[in-house]
Design a protein around this motif. Structure first.
Motif, mmCIF file in Angstrom:
data_model
loop_
_atom_site.group_PDB
_atom_site.id
_atom_site.type_symbol
_atom_site.label_atom_id
_atom_site.label_comp_id
_atom_site.label_asym_id
_atom_site.label_seq_id
_atom_site.Cartn_x
_atom_site.Cartn_y
_atom_site.Cartn_z
ATOM 1 N N ASP A 39 0.831 -1.209 0.000
ATOM 2 C CA ASP A 39 0.000 0.000 0.000
ATOM 3 C C ASP A 39 0.864 1.256 0.000
ATOM 4 O O ASP A 39 0.585 2.226 -0.725
ATOM 5 N N ALA A 40 1.911 1.253 0.818
ATOM 6 C CA ALA A 40 2.795 2.418 0.900
ATOM 7 C C ALA A 40 3.552 2.622 -0.405
ATOM 8 O O ALA A 40 3.724 3.756 -0.877
ATOM 9 N N VAL A 41 4.016 1.523 -1.014
ATOM 10 C CA VAL A 41 4.734 1.613 -2.288
ATOM 11 C C VAL A 41 3.799 2.118 -3.387
ATOM 12 O O VAL A 41 4.172 2.982 -4.192
ATOM 13 N N SER A 42 2.581 1.587 -3.416
ATOM 14 C CA SER A 42 1.622 2.006 -4.433
ATOM 15 C C SER A 42 1.321 3.491 -4.337
ATOM 16 O O SER A 42 1.257 4.201 -5.356
ATOM 17 N N TRP A 43 1.127 3.983 -3.105
ATOM 18 C CA TRP A 43 0.840 5.410 -2.935
ATOM 19 C C TRP A 43 2.037 6.256 -3.369
ATOM 20 O O TRP A 43 1.876 7.271 -4.066
ATOM 21 N N THR A 44 3.233 5.843 -2.995
ATOM 22 C CA THR A 44 4.435 6.573 -3.396
ATOM 23 C C THR A 44 4.552 6.625 -4.913
ATOM 24 O O THR A 44 4.842 7.680 -5.497
ATOM 25 N N ALA A 45 4.328 5.487 -5.567
ATOM 26 C CA ALA A 45 4.429 5.437 -7.025
ATOM 27 C C ALA A 45 3.371 6.325 -7.681
ATOM 28 O O ALA A 45 3.653 7.046 -8.653
ATOM 29 N N ASP A 46 2.145 6.285 -7.166
ATOM 30 C CA ASP A 46 1.068 7.111 -7.729
ATOM 31 C C ASP A 46 1.385 8.595 -7.563
ATOM 32 O O ASP A 46 1.139 9.403 -8.473
#
Length: 326
Positions: free
Chosen positions: A280-287
């Motif tokens: 979840d944290a990686v996805s938000w950072t990437a977005d």
């Protein structure tokens, strides 16, 4: 390939060397990345000195974070990923091939697509700091959307984690107050988007933050012991204090005050975060990176051959981000 490595822990000048080693091949589920820039975090030099209690079994190429281009894949990885520009995180965690080299081999999930228009400096700055910031903002919460119209207190807003905590919180629609130790660092925090920047070395810290808000919903905390009085003064029912760094001495936790306030403390060490929460944290950072909401820290560059000087600069508290260019 050319790589910086150490075979045992100790001072940078005594254990780090730049040598030629065999270029690694990706195994099943892995990708090989041609590194264009390698970012240095405090945990990188602390691990190299032995402070984390980890000794290399043969050799260790340091650095968790970096940016580059996937040039080879292992079995089970989508072939379209070859040629993809990516940023890396946790590259040296349980893996001898960190990013302080011309190539790194990591699990495919640790190589995250980077927008074509994003500079290498951003890719090298993301990784552990940005993902840590994202997790601190999400832990014990209801997702990034729930941050809208909340108030976030970021301790040390000019640091790497603090920088991305400000930018991610603002991207989510939160108000942000942050503390810094100098006017120079204050300018960095304001550039990141903080609504209120307060120098914690000046008198009236608590009063200035309380004038901004009666209660914060979340604290991203780098020094719990030093900042506990401020945190408690602006915490209340539902506040989460996410602590991502330790201190030389463990602070005394005022359990009753926290209980009465219905405030929670969560401790964050990225290396042990459950996979679903980490994703979840990686996805938000990437977005956020794809949306142009994240910016690089001020960068100081060193050549790979100058890794000793680069590590020493980070140990001495260099402002911004120190990166190596293989």
């Amino acid at each position: 390939m050319k790589a910086a490595l150490y075979r045992h822990t100790g001072p940078a000048a005594e254990v780090l060397s730049v040598v030629d080693v065999e270029t690694p091949e990706p195994g099943p589920g892995e990708v090989r990345v041609r590194i264009t820039a390698s970012g240095i975090n405090p945990t990188d030099w602390k691990t190299r000195t032995g402070l984390t209690g980890q000794e290399p079994d043969t050799f260790q190429i340091p650095h968790q974070d970096g940016v580059g281009v996937i040039d080879a894949i292992g079995e089970g990885v989508d072939a379209t990923r070859v040629g993809q520009r990516v940023w890396l995180f946790l590259a040296a965690f349980g893996n001898r091939y960190g990013t302080a080299a011309e190539y790194s081999v990591v699990h495919a999930d640790l190589a995250v697509p980077l927008p074509d228009d994003a500079p290498d400096e951003l890719g090298a700055c993301l990784g552990v700091p940005a993902v840590t910031a994202a997790h601190c903002l999400l832990v014990r919460g209801a997702g990034r959307e729930a941050l809208r119209d909340t108030t976030v207190l970021v301790a040390g807003g000019a640091g790497a984690v603090g920088h991305y905590a400000i930018e991610l919180a603002k991207h989510a629609g939160a108000r942000v107050v942050t503390t810094v130790s100098s006017e120079e660092k204050g300018e960095l925090a304001r550039a990141a988007g903080a609504d209120l920047v307060v120098n914690y070395r000046e008198p009236g810290l608590i009063e200035r933050v309380q004038a901004f808000t009666d209660q914060v919903d979340r604290v991203v905390e780098v020094a719990l012991g030093a900042n506990l009085e401020l945190d408690l003064a602006v915490s209340g029912a539902g506040t989460v204090i996410a602590v991502y760094a330790n201190e030389p001495d463990d602070p005394v936790i005022p359990t009753r005050r926290l209980m009465v306030a219905n405030t929670a403390i969560s401790y964050v060490l990225l290396y042990g975060v459950p996979r679903v929460e980490l994703a979840d944290a990686v996805s938000w950072t990437a977005d956020a990176a794809a949306a142009g909401a994240l910016s690089p820290l001020p960068v100081t560059r060193y050549a790979l051959d100058d890794i000793v000087a680069a590590h020493e600069a980070v140990e001495q508290g260099a402002v911004g981000k120190v990166i190596l260019t293989p």
